[in-house]
Scaffold this active site. Structure first.
Site, PDB file in Angstrom:
ATOM      1  N   ARG A   1     -16.009 104.124  81.730  1.00  0.00           N
ATOM      2  CA  ARG A   1     -15.938 102.713  81.307  1.00  0.00           C
ATOM      3  C   ARG A   1     -17.366 102.184  81.306  1.00  0.00           C
ATOM      4  O   ARG A   1     -18.045 102.206  82.335  1.00  0.00           O
ATOM      5  CB  ARG A   1     -15.068 101.905  82.270  1.00  0.00           C
TER       6      ARG A   1
ATOM      7  N   ARG B   1       0.272 102.824  80.566  1.00  0.00           N
ATOM      8  CA  ARG B   1      -1.093 103.358  80.647  1.00  0.00           C
ATOM      9  C   ARG B   1      -1.071 104.721  81.327  1.00  0.00           C
ATOM     10  O   ARG B   1      -1.729 105.666  80.898  1.00  0.00           O
ATOM     11  CB  ARG B   1      -2.010 102.394  81.440  1.00  0.00           C
TER      12      ARG B   1
ATOM     13  N   CYS C   1      -2.872  93.154  77.549  1.00  0.00           N
ATOM     14  CA  CYS C   1      -3.409  94.352  78.210  1.00  0.00           C
ATOM     15  C   CYS C   1      -3.660  94.110  79.695  1.00  0.00           C
ATOM     16  O   CYS C   1      -3.689  95.050  80.472  1.00  0.00           O
ATOM     17  CB  CYS C   1      -4.690  94.798  77.520  1.00  0.00           C
TER      18      CYS C   1
ATOM     19  N   HIS D   1     -11.157 100.215  73.084  1.00  0.00           N
ATOM     20  CA  HIS D   1     -10.382 100.506  74.300  1.00  0.00           C
ATOM     21  C   HIS D   1      -9.195 101.379  73.868  1.00  0.00           C
ATOM     22  O   HIS D   1      -8.048 100.966  73.892  1.00  0.00           O
ATOM     23  CB  HIS D   1      -9.906  99.193  74.933  1.00  0.00           C
TER      24      HIS D   1
ATOM     25  N   ASP E   1      -5.335  89.063  74.264  1.00  0.00           N
ATOM     26  CA  ASP E   1      -6.248  89.546  75.313  1.00  0.00           C
ATOM     27  C   ASP E   1      -7.117  88.348  75.705  1.00  0.00           C
ATOM     28  O   ASP E   1      -7.141  87.333  74.998  1.00  0.00           O
ATOM     29  CB  ASP E   1      -7.104  90.706  74.755  1.00  0.00           C
TER      30      ASP E   1
ATOM     31  N   GLN F   1      -5.983 101.908  75.971  1.00  0.00           N
ATOM     32  CA  GLN F   1      -5.095 100.748  75.966  1.00  0.00           C
ATOM     33  C   GLN F   1      -4.175 100.800  74.741  1.00  0.00           C
ATOM     34  O   GLN F   1      -2.969 100.569  74.842  1.00  0.00           O
ATOM     35  CB  GLN F   1      -5.932  99.463  75.958  1.00  0.00           C
TER      36      GLN F   1
HETATM   37  N1  NVA Z   1     -11.335  92.657  76.403  1.00  0.00           N
HETATM   38  C1  NVA Z   1     -11.209  92.841  77.829  1.00  0.00           C
HETATM   39  C2  NVA Z   1     -10.229  93.915  78.136  1.00  0.00           C
HETATM   40  C3  NVA Z   1      -9.975  94.128  79.585  1.00  0.00           C
HETATM   41  C4  NVA Z   1      -9.016  95.230  79.838  1.00  0.00           C
HETATM   42  C5  NVA Z   1     -12.576  93.149  78.402  1.00  0.00           C
HETATM   43  O1  NVA Z   1     -13.339  93.906  77.771  1.00  0.00           O
HETATM   44  O2  NVA Z   1     -12.892  92.652  79.478  1.00  0.00           O
HETATM   45  N1   CP Z   2      -6.095  96.760  80.681  1.00  0.00           N
HETATM   46  C1   CP Z   2      -7.079  97.277  81.411  1.00  0.00           C
HETATM   47  O1   CP Z   2      -7.890  98.092  80.958  1.00  0.00           O
HETATM   48  O2   CP Z   2      -7.106  96.836  82.707  1.00  0.00           O
HETATM   49  P1   CP Z   2      -8.199  97.150  83.793  1.00  0.00           P
HETATM   50  O3   CP Z   2      -9.450  96.422  83.423  1.00  0.00           O
HETATM   51  O4   CP Z   2      -7.599  96.645  85.081  1.00  0.00           O
HETATM   52  O5   CP Z   2      -8.445  98.628  83.840  1.00  0.00           O
END
Ligand code: NVA
Ligand code: CP
Length: 317
Positions: free
Chosen positions: A110, A301, A273, A137, A232, A140
């Site tokens: 990540r 997931r 998500c 992502h 989201d 997801q």
């Molecule tokens: N768009 C959000 C998704 C979190 C799972 C982010 O990047 O923070």
């Molecule tokens: N949806 C998602 O990726 O959640 P987290 O940020 O908790 O991993």
């Protein structure tokens, strides 16, 4: 050519949906649905396999679902915070990647910038999985579509509406819908549209798959007669400084609330998500109301990631 270099060229990563076929993704989804229904194989197909998880940002679902999936498949995993690695002190990503591949069988990462996960993959002799970048992502999106399949008798006829920021989650949803031939309508403010390159590629895939993908700035239009309404956060991780500006742009028009849900089909489901910012992109009565399927989506997931790992390691029949 050295053996490691040959491995590097052969290895399949999962950074986004480019390079994947509908058949491959459907195979992963089918296995995930079976895991959900019947549990994980007693043969422990990831026995003796080790997966490293490198995280530059916080996570609840992605981290725990991957680690749990790996454990259930008989493998081992290790969570590595970015700043605990020499990466945090400036060791090149290329060296980190080459070294990790000598110890582990896959890397889940990540990152802030998508180019970082691309760089990890470029130097990795083992599969690299994008666990969220600023652009995509993909893990997801696998769970999102598995959830649609769980709730819809005819997923290809169901209309999915995404309302909000044209961000990483939205880009991946566009890709997977384009690839699999699904119906998706996206509503974003004009200045927060999804990535244009991603959209044009997905529209090309749609010509072959039969997907119907539309973009608008009108949430009511996107949600009209939808079977699934998805949103989201407006302020993603790392965008905290833009918070006030973004909220001004998105609120109140792009909030998913009971009023907006009235445009969808009466039995439409709400998806997110997670984590959610209640009162921003969604109201509590929708997020926790009878139409919400957010916890199934979160559970999925784990099943999709289990199937993805097996696929990338050549162990999905
Ligand atoms: N768009 C959000 C998704 C979190 C799972 C982010 O990047 O923070
Ligand atoms: N949806 C998602 O990726 O959640 P987290 O940020 O908790 O991993």
């Amino acid at each position: 050519m050295g053996e490691a270099r040959r491995d590097m060229q052969r290895v399949k990563h999962f950074l986004d949906y480019d390079g994947y076929t509908a058949r491959e993704i459907n195979k992963i989804l089918k296995a995930a649905l079976l895991f959900r229904k019947r549990g994980y194989p007693a043969s422990k197909p990831l026995r003796n396999k080790v997966v490293a998880l490198i995280f530059q940002k916080p996570s609840t679902r992605t981290r725990v679902s991957f680690q749990s999936a790996i454990a259930r498949l008989g493998g081992d995993s290790m969570y590595l915070g970015w700043s605990e690695l020499q990466l945090g002190r400036g060791e090149p990503v290329s060296d980190t990647s080459r070294v990790l591949a000598r110890y582990v069988d896959a890397v889940v990462a990540r990152v802030f910038q998508h180019s970082m996960v691309e760089e990890l993959a470029a130097h990795s002799a083992v599969p690299v999985i994008n666990a969220l970048s600023d652009k995509h992502h993909p893990c997801q999106a696998l769970a999102d579509i598995m959830t649609v399949m769980q709730y819809s008798k005819k997923p290809s006829r169901s209309k999915i509406a995404f309302v909000g920021d044209g961000n990483n989650v939205c880009n991946s949803l566009i890709q997977i819908c384009g690839l699999l031939g699904l119906r998706l309508s996206v509503a974003t403010p004009p200045s927060y549209k999804p990535d244009s390159e991603t959209v044009s590629k997905a529209l090309k895939w749609a010509e072959e798959s039969g997907a119907e993908i539309t973009l608008t700035d009108d949430p009511a239009e996107a949600v009209a007669e939808a079977d699934f309404v998805y949103t989201d956060v407006f302020v993603s991780m790392g965008q905290e400084e833009e918070r006030e500006k973004k909220l001004r742009e998105f609120l109140p028009k792009y909030q998913v609330n009971a009023e907006l849900m009235k445009h969808a089909k009466p039995d439409a489901k709400f998806m997110h998500c997670m984590p959610m910012h209640l009162g921003e992109e969604v109201t509590a009565n929708v997020a926790y109301g009878p139409s919400s399927i957010i916890y199934d989506q979160a559970e999925n997931r784990m099943h999709t990631e289990a199937a993805l790992l097996l696929f990338l390691m050549g162990r999905l029949r």
